[in-house]
Design a protein around this motif. Structure first.
Motif, short mmCIF file in Angstrom:
data_model
loop_
_atom_site.label_atom_id
_atom_site.label_comp_id
_atom_site.label_asym_id
_atom_site.label_seq_id
_atom_site.Cartn_x
_atom_site.Cartn_y
_atom_site.Cartn_z
N ILE A 1 3.25 -0.59 -9.29
CA ILE A 1 4.15 -1.74 -9.50
C ILE A 1 4.77 -1.69 -10.91
O ILE A 1 6.00 -1.83 -11.05
CB ILE A 1 3.43 -3.09 -9.24
N PRO A 2 3.97 -1.47 -11.97
CA PRO A 2 4.59 -1.37 -13.30
C PRO A 2 5.59 -0.21 -13.40
O PRO A 2 6.62 -0.35 -14.06
CB PRO A 2 3.39 -1.12 -14.24
N VAL A 3 5.32 0.88 -12.72
CA VAL A 3 6.25 2.01 -12.71
C VAL A 3 7.55 1.58 -12.00
O VAL A 3 8.66 1.86 -12.49
CB VAL A 3 5.62 3.24 -12.00
N ALA A 4 7.42 0.88 -10.89
CA ALA A 4 8.60 0.41 -10.16
C ALA A 4 9.41 -0.56 -11.02
O ALA A 4 10.64 -0.53 -11.03
CB ALA A 4 8.18 -0.26 -8.85
N GLU A 5 8.70 -1.40 -11.75
CA GLU A 5 9.37 -2.38 -12.61
C GLU A 5 10.24 -1.71 -13.65
O GLU A 5 11.32 -2.17 -13.96
CB GLU A 5 8.31 -3.22 -13.35
N ILE B 1 2.84 -16.23 5.47
CA ILE B 1 2.58 -15.02 4.70
C ILE B 1 2.93 -15.30 3.24
O ILE B 1 3.89 -16.01 2.95
CB ILE B 1 3.40 -13.81 5.24
N ALA B 2 2.12 -14.74 2.34
CA ALA B 2 2.39 -14.87 0.90
C ALA B 2 2.74 -13.49 0.36
O ALA B 2 2.03 -12.51 0.62
CB ALA B 2 1.18 -15.43 0.18
N VAL B 3 3.86 -13.43 -0.37
CA VAL B 3 4.34 -12.17 -0.94
C VAL B 3 4.36 -12.30 -2.46
O VAL B 3 4.78 -13.33 -3.00
CB VAL B 3 5.75 -11.83 -0.39
N ASN B 4 3.88 -11.26 -3.15
CA ASN B 4 3.85 -11.27 -4.62
C ASN B 4 5.21 -10.89 -5.20
O ASN B 4 5.83 -9.92 -4.76
CB ASN B 4 2.81 -10.25 -5.12
N LEU B 5 5.65 -11.64 -6.19
CA LEU B 5 6.87 -11.28 -6.91
C LEU B 5 6.49 -10.79 -8.31
O LEU B 5 5.64 -11.38 -8.97
CB LEU B 5 7.79 -12.50 -7.06
N SER B 6 7.14 -9.73 -8.77
CA SER B 6 6.86 -9.24 -10.11
C SER B 6 7.86 -9.84 -11.10
O SER B 6 8.81 -10.53 -10.71
CB SER B 6 6.91 -7.73 -10.13
N THR B 7 7.65 -9.57 -12.37
CA THR B 7 8.48 -10.15 -13.42
C THR B 7 9.96 -9.86 -13.20
O THR B 7 10.80 -10.76 -13.25
CB THR B 7 8.05 -9.58 -14.79
N ARG B 8 10.27 -8.59 -12.97
CA ARG B 8 11.68 -8.22 -12.79
C ARG B 8 12.33 -8.94 -11.62
O ARG B 8 13.51 -9.28 -11.68
CB ARG B 8 11.80 -6.70 -12.56
N ARG C 1 0.83 -1.19 0.00
CA ARG C 1 0.00 0.00 0.00
C ARG C 1 0.87 1.25 0.00
O ARG C 1 1.90 1.28 0.69
CB ARG C 1 -0.90 0.02 1.25
N TRP C 2 0.49 2.22 -0.79
CA TRP C 2 1.21 3.50 -0.83
C TRP C 2 0.22 4.63 -0.64
O TRP C 2 -0.64 4.85 -1.48
CB TRP C 2 1.94 3.65 -2.17
N GLU C 3 0.38 5.32 0.47
CA GLU C 3 -0.47 6.46 0.80
C GLU C 3 0.39 7.71 0.64
O GLU C 3 1.27 7.97 1.45
CB GLU C 3 -0.96 6.30 2.26
N HIS C 4 0.16 8.45 -0.44
CA HIS C 4 0.95 9.64 -0.71
C HIS C 4 0.23 10.86 -0.15
O HIS C 4 -0.99 10.98 -0.31
CB HIS C 4 1.17 9.79 -2.22
N PRO C 5 0.95 11.79 0.52
CA PRO C 5 0.28 12.92 1.16
C PRO C 5 -0.57 13.76 0.20
O PRO C 5 -1.63 14.24 0.60
CB PRO C 5 1.42 13.75 1.77
N GLU C 6 -0.14 13.94 -1.04
CA GLU C 6 -0.96 14.73 -1.98
C GLU C 6 -1.70 13.86 -3.01
O GLU C 6 -2.84 14.16 -3.35
CB GLU C 6 -0.10 15.74 -2.75
N LEU C 7 -1.04 12.82 -3.50
CA LEU C 7 -1.68 12.00 -4.53
C LEU C 7 -2.75 11.07 -3.94
O LEU C 7 -3.55 10.50 -4.67
CB LEU C 7 -0.64 11.15 -5.26
N GLY C 8 -2.72 10.91 -2.63
CA GLY C 8 -3.66 9.99 -1.99
C GLY C 8 -3.17 8.56 -2.11
O GLY C 8 -1.97 8.33 -2.29
N ARG C 9 -4.09 7.62 -2.02
CA ARG C 9 -3.70 6.22 -2.14
C ARG C 9 -3.47 5.89 -3.61
O ARG C 9 -4.36 6.05 -4.43
CB ARG C 9 -4.80 5.34 -1.55
N VAL C 10 -2.25 5.43 -3.93
CA VAL C 10 -1.94 5.02 -5.30
C VAL C 10 -2.06 3.50 -5.35
O VAL C 10 -1.54 2.80 -4.48
CB VAL C 10 -0.51 5.46 -5.70
N SER C 11 -2.77 2.99 -6.35
CA SER C 11 -3.01 1.54 -6.44
C SER C 11 -1.75 0.79 -6.85
O SER C 11 -0.98 1.26 -7.70
CB SER C 11 -4.12 1.28 -7.47
N PRO C 12 -1.53 -0.40 -6.27
CA PRO C 12 -0.37 -1.20 -6.72
C PRO C 12 -0.45 -1.53 -8.21
O PRO C 12 0.58 -1.68 -8.86
CB PRO C 12 -0.43 -2.47 -5.87
N ASP C 13 -1.67 -1.63 -8.74
CA ASP C 13 -1.78 -1.89 -10.18
C ASP C 13 -1.18 -0.75 -11.01
O ASP C 13 -0.81 -0.94 -12.16
CB ASP C 13 -3.26 -2.09 -10.59
#
Ligand code: C2E
Ligand code: CA
Ligand code: CA
Ligand code: CA
Length: 278
Positions: A77-81, A113-120, A62-74
């Protein structure tokens, strides 16, 4: 390169995505967020369909940004990749997740606990050492950690991904195929992957009781899992009737709003206690 799956499933090149103002902002803000505590993990419980026993939870970033609000992992995550931030982000999620498991253990709850792994992450040679280091740091037995990978992420570079999955498996970590049924080569590659679990994609599960085709698909995946000796998890269970149908099919575990929504880590033990009292 920058590709996206269009509505028709074709990969199209979208150069403007790299430099769109929103994306430039997200990259800079995500880099900052990794250093200022804006990144958190919520957990969604998972339980046995036969008796409702909670066996663990999935970690959802979860990412709660002070101005952008909650940004969805969908979205992020692609931006981080694409910006090289997925490594540090995955490490942060693993660290928070294993700290949670350690906390639950000291409160008397032996949960996975289950953790999601992305392609990268499946192409990241450092991942295995990072996972080993974090398991040691939090003193969590390796089999309490499940790593979820999608067929698509494996197929991006199958030889490399399969080698990495074997290394993770050698650590004693459990492996799960996420969003199962949505890919193209599910059956042939399932045999080659060292996985212990499949998660039926929620697109087949949520409307299960109203759709005969979904019933046929889910039943087939459950039977396949049983014959291959894999644990089968249904995600996106929103209603009691779906839960009961899945239980009658012999599906092992369920996750979804009917059982519990994703919640902050600190709420899981209180949530378990109210269930025990109910
Ligand atoms: P996913 O792995 O398929 O995760 C399940 C998604 O379904 C989550 O969305 C969850 O909140 C949602 N969900 C759970 N139960 C229900 C239900 O009963 N009904 C419905 N309609 N939805 C339900 P979320 O948290 O927005 O995550 C979206 C995706 O982002 C995840 O899909 C996963 O692919 C990715 N993601 C989330 N956390 C991480 C992470 O830490 N690392 C990576 N690489 N990807 C992540
Ligand atoms: Ca998942
Ligand atoms: Ca999924
Ligand atoms: Ca999904």
């Amino acid at each position: 390169h920058d590709a996206k799956v269009s509505a028709k499933g074709l990969r199209i090149y979208e150069p403007e995505l790299e430099t769109s103002p929103r994306r430039v902002t997200l990259v800079a803000e995500l880099r900052a967020a990794l250093n200022n505590g804006e990144i958190a993990v919520h957990v969604q419980p998972k339980a046995g369909l036969a008796d409702g026993t909670v066996t663990g939870a999935e970690a959802l970033v979860r990412w709660e940004h002070p101005e952008l609000g909650r940004v969805s992992p969908d979205e992020f995550i692609p931006v981080a990749e694409r910006s090289g931030l997925i490594g540090p982000l995955t490490t942060r999620v693993l660290d928070l997740s294993l700290a949670a498991v350690a906390g639950w253990r000291s409160a008397g709850h032996d949960l996975g606990i289950a953790v999601n792994l992305s392609t990268r992450s499946l192409h990241d040679a450092d991942l295995v050492d990072e996972v080993a280091r974090l398991l040691r740091r939090h003193d969590v037995p390796a089999d309490r950690l499940t790593l979820e990978v999608t067929e698509g992420s494996v197929m991006a570079d199958p030889a490399r991904a399969v080698a990495l999955l074997h290394q993770l498996r050698d650590l004693g970590v459990r492996l799960s195929v996420d969003d199962f049924g949505t890919g193209y080569s599910s059956l042939s590659y399932l045999k080659r992957l060292p996985v212990q679990e499949v998660k039926i994609d929620r697109s087949f599960v949520t409307g299960l009781t109203e759709d005969g085709e979904d019933v046929a698909i889910v039943r087939t995946i459950v039977d396949l899992g049983r014959h291959l000796g894999l644990q089968v998890v249904a995600e996106g269970v929103e209603e009691r009737s779906t839960w009961e149908l899945l239980a009658s099919m012999g599906c092992d575990l369920a996750q979804g709003w009917y059982l519990g929504r994703p919640m902050p880590i600190g709420e899981l033990v209180p949530w378990l206690r109210t269930r025990e009292r109910a």
